[in-house]
Design a protein around this motif. Structure first.
Motif, PDB file in Angstrom:
ATOM      1  N   PRO A   1      15.464   3.971  -0.312  1.00 26.74           N
ATOM      2  CA  PRO A   1      14.174   4.021  -1.011  1.00 26.74           C
ATOM      3  C   PRO A   1      13.385   5.243  -0.585  1.00 26.74           C
ATOM      4  CG  PRO A   1      14.159   2.340   0.727  1.00 26.74           C
ATOM      5  CD  PRO A   1      15.572   2.826   0.598  1.00 26.74           C
ATOM      6  N   PRO A   2      12.718   5.899  -1.534  1.00 28.48           N
ATOM      7  CA  PRO A   2      11.968   7.105  -1.177  1.00 28.48           C
ATOM      8  C   PRO A   2      10.800   6.768  -0.246  1.00 28.48           C
ATOM      9  CG  PRO A   2      11.445   6.405  -3.402  1.00 28.48           C
ATOM     10  CD  PRO A   2      12.565   5.536  -2.944  1.00 28.48           C
ATOM     11  N   VAL A   3      10.532   7.682   0.638  1.00 29.45           N
ATOM     12  CA  VAL A   3       9.404   7.520   1.547  1.00 29.45           C
ATOM     13  C   VAL A   3       8.191   8.163   0.887  1.00 29.45           C
ATOM     14  CG1 VAL A   3       8.492   8.012   3.846  1.00 29.45           C
ATOM     15  CG2 VAL A   3      10.940   7.567   3.541  1.00 29.45           C
ATOM     16  N   LEU A   4       7.234   7.327   0.506  1.00 29.88           N
ATOM     17  CA  LEU A   4       6.069   7.819  -0.206  1.00 29.88           C
ATOM     18  C   LEU A   4       4.938   8.136   0.754  1.00 29.88           C
ATOM     19  CD1 LEU A   4       6.017   5.329  -3.234  1.00 29.88           C
ATOM     20  CD2 LEU A   4       7.047   7.600  -3.119  1.00 29.88           C
ATOM     21  N   SER A   5       4.231   9.221   0.467  1.00 31.02           N
ATOM     22  CA  SER A   5       3.070   9.593   1.265  1.00 31.02           C
ATOM     23  C   SER A   5       1.906   8.666   0.910  1.00 31.02           C
ATOM     24  CB  SER A   5       2.690  11.044   0.978  1.00 31.02           C
ATOM     25  OG  SER A   5       2.252  11.181  -0.363  1.00 31.02           O
ATOM     26  N   PRO A   6       0.863   8.621   1.728  1.00 27.31           N
ATOM     27  CA  PRO A   6      -0.304   7.777   1.395  1.00 27.31           C
ATOM     28  C   PRO A   6      -0.903   8.098   0.028  1.00 27.31           C
ATOM     29  CG  PRO A   6      -0.417   8.492   3.679  1.00 27.31           C
ATOM     30  CD  PRO A   6       0.737   9.219   3.067  1.00 27.31           C
TER      31      PRO A   6
END
Length: 359
Positions: free
Chosen positions: A57-62
């Protein structure tokens, strides 16, 4: 696998990884196994012996997480279309990216005030058209209202955001009846291309279709027994319009003696050169521009014929509601600009000189 008493049910990515690691150790090393196992893995996946690995799963920024949540709100709670929600997100991405992040990875809204937001709006809107700047302001206001409702902002500040200066809309540039006839007469009906071009002009000038809607017409959209056609308008709207006699005759002339029998799709209006597929919206506009040049009318866009049809409805005594239905507008206020072209109705609103208007 045989030595370790493993069967096909034990195949997984972890087993392949262990195998490759074992081939890189000991006296009889085979480093090429890391490269060759790729082909083996493809075979195992293709035969169903190994499940395809899911991408991590992609690591999303805040900021990306916040935009994702806001976009979901637009789609589910506000009922906005996907295209419009994507455009709104694009306008506010820069603003959200500028928000500071605390040690816990949370966006800080404490420094957000009217002045800061207006500076962003002025900077981002520079060089864009009035309609684009309006969309920018609308998107930013929507984000701020949502931030207030969800507790991110402690006060509502969207009302203080600058509004683009209003513009005075131009009158729709419609053609006269003589100009429309000159445009139709410019098509050489002795050729297949001329019959096609004539049908396009008659269709747009009578039914006020957009170039894209004409390009999207298929043979299945023509319901001859009901004397109706189905056009797919803006925003996914489906329009059912009558086929007037002159439109039907122009279409029949083209379909019988102009449309290539070897066309590779079911579009109504087909290119004259291979590939024999449907004309694009740009191609439809090009047909109108070409006929205008032949008729000596200068530059005429296909949209002018759409304006002509709407104006003709009002000139014949039709209402704005009828013009709206013909144009496929979602709201009547979009059609209101055509009220300024109805000179007969406007004359009744002008008071007699020297007489005070009254009931």
């Amino acid at each position: 696998m045989l030595r370790q008493h493993l069967g096909a049910q034990d195949l997984d990515d972890a087993l392949l990884t262990r195998f490759v690691a074992s081939q890189a150790r000991g006296r009889r090393r085979h480093p090429s196994s890391a490269r060759r196992i790729v082909t083996v893995r493809k075979f195992l996946v293709a035969t169903g012996l190994l499940a395809a690995a899911l991408p991590p799963p992609p690591v999303l920024s805040p900021s990306e997480l916040l935009l994702q949540e806001w976009t979901a709100h637009l789609l589910t709670r506000r009922g906005i279309s996907g295209t419009w929600a994507t455009e709104s997100r694009r306008w506010v991405e820069g603003f959200v990216a500028e928000l500071p992040v605390d040690a816990d990875g949370q966006l800080l809204w404490d420094g957000v005030d009217v002045a800061a937001v207006n500076r962003y709006v002025l900077r981002e809107g520079e060089g864009y058209s009035l309609s684009s700047r309006r969309h920018l302001v609308s998107s930013v206001r929507g984000l701020l209202d949502w931030a207030f409702l969800t507790g991110r902002l402690d006060r509502a500040i969207s009302a203080g955001i600058l509004r683009p200066a209003p513009s005075v809309p131009d009158l729709p540039r419609a053609l006269t009846a003589a100009q429309v006839q000159a445009l139709i007469a410019a098509a050489d009906t002795g050729t297949p291309a001329g019959r096609r071009d004539r049908a396009i002009v008659v269709l747009i000038s009578r039914l006020a279709l957009r170039a894209g809607e004409v390009a999207a017409l298929t043979l299945d959209d023509l319901h001859w027994h009901e004397a109706q056609l189905v056009a797919r308008g803006k925003g996914g709207r489906v329009l059912t319009l009558p086929i007037p006699i002159d439109v039907g005759q122009a279409l029949v002339d083209y379909l019988r003696d102009g449309r290539p029998s070897e066309a590779t799709d079911r579009a109504v209006f087909i290119r004259r050169r291979p590939p024999l597929v449907g004309l694009s919206s740009k191609g439809i506009s090009g047909v109108v521009a070409h006929l205008a040049a032949v008729a000596g009318l200068g530059t005429v866009h296909a949209h002018a014929l759409r304006h002509t049809a709407a104006t003709a409805v009002l000139a014949a005594g039709g209402t704005l509601i009828e013009a709206r239905e013909l144009l496929g507008h979602a709201r009547t206020d979009t059609t209101m600009v055509y009220a300024r072209t109805d000179l007969a109705a406007l004359r009744e609103l002008v008071p007699v000189w020297g007489k005070v208007p009254g009931p």
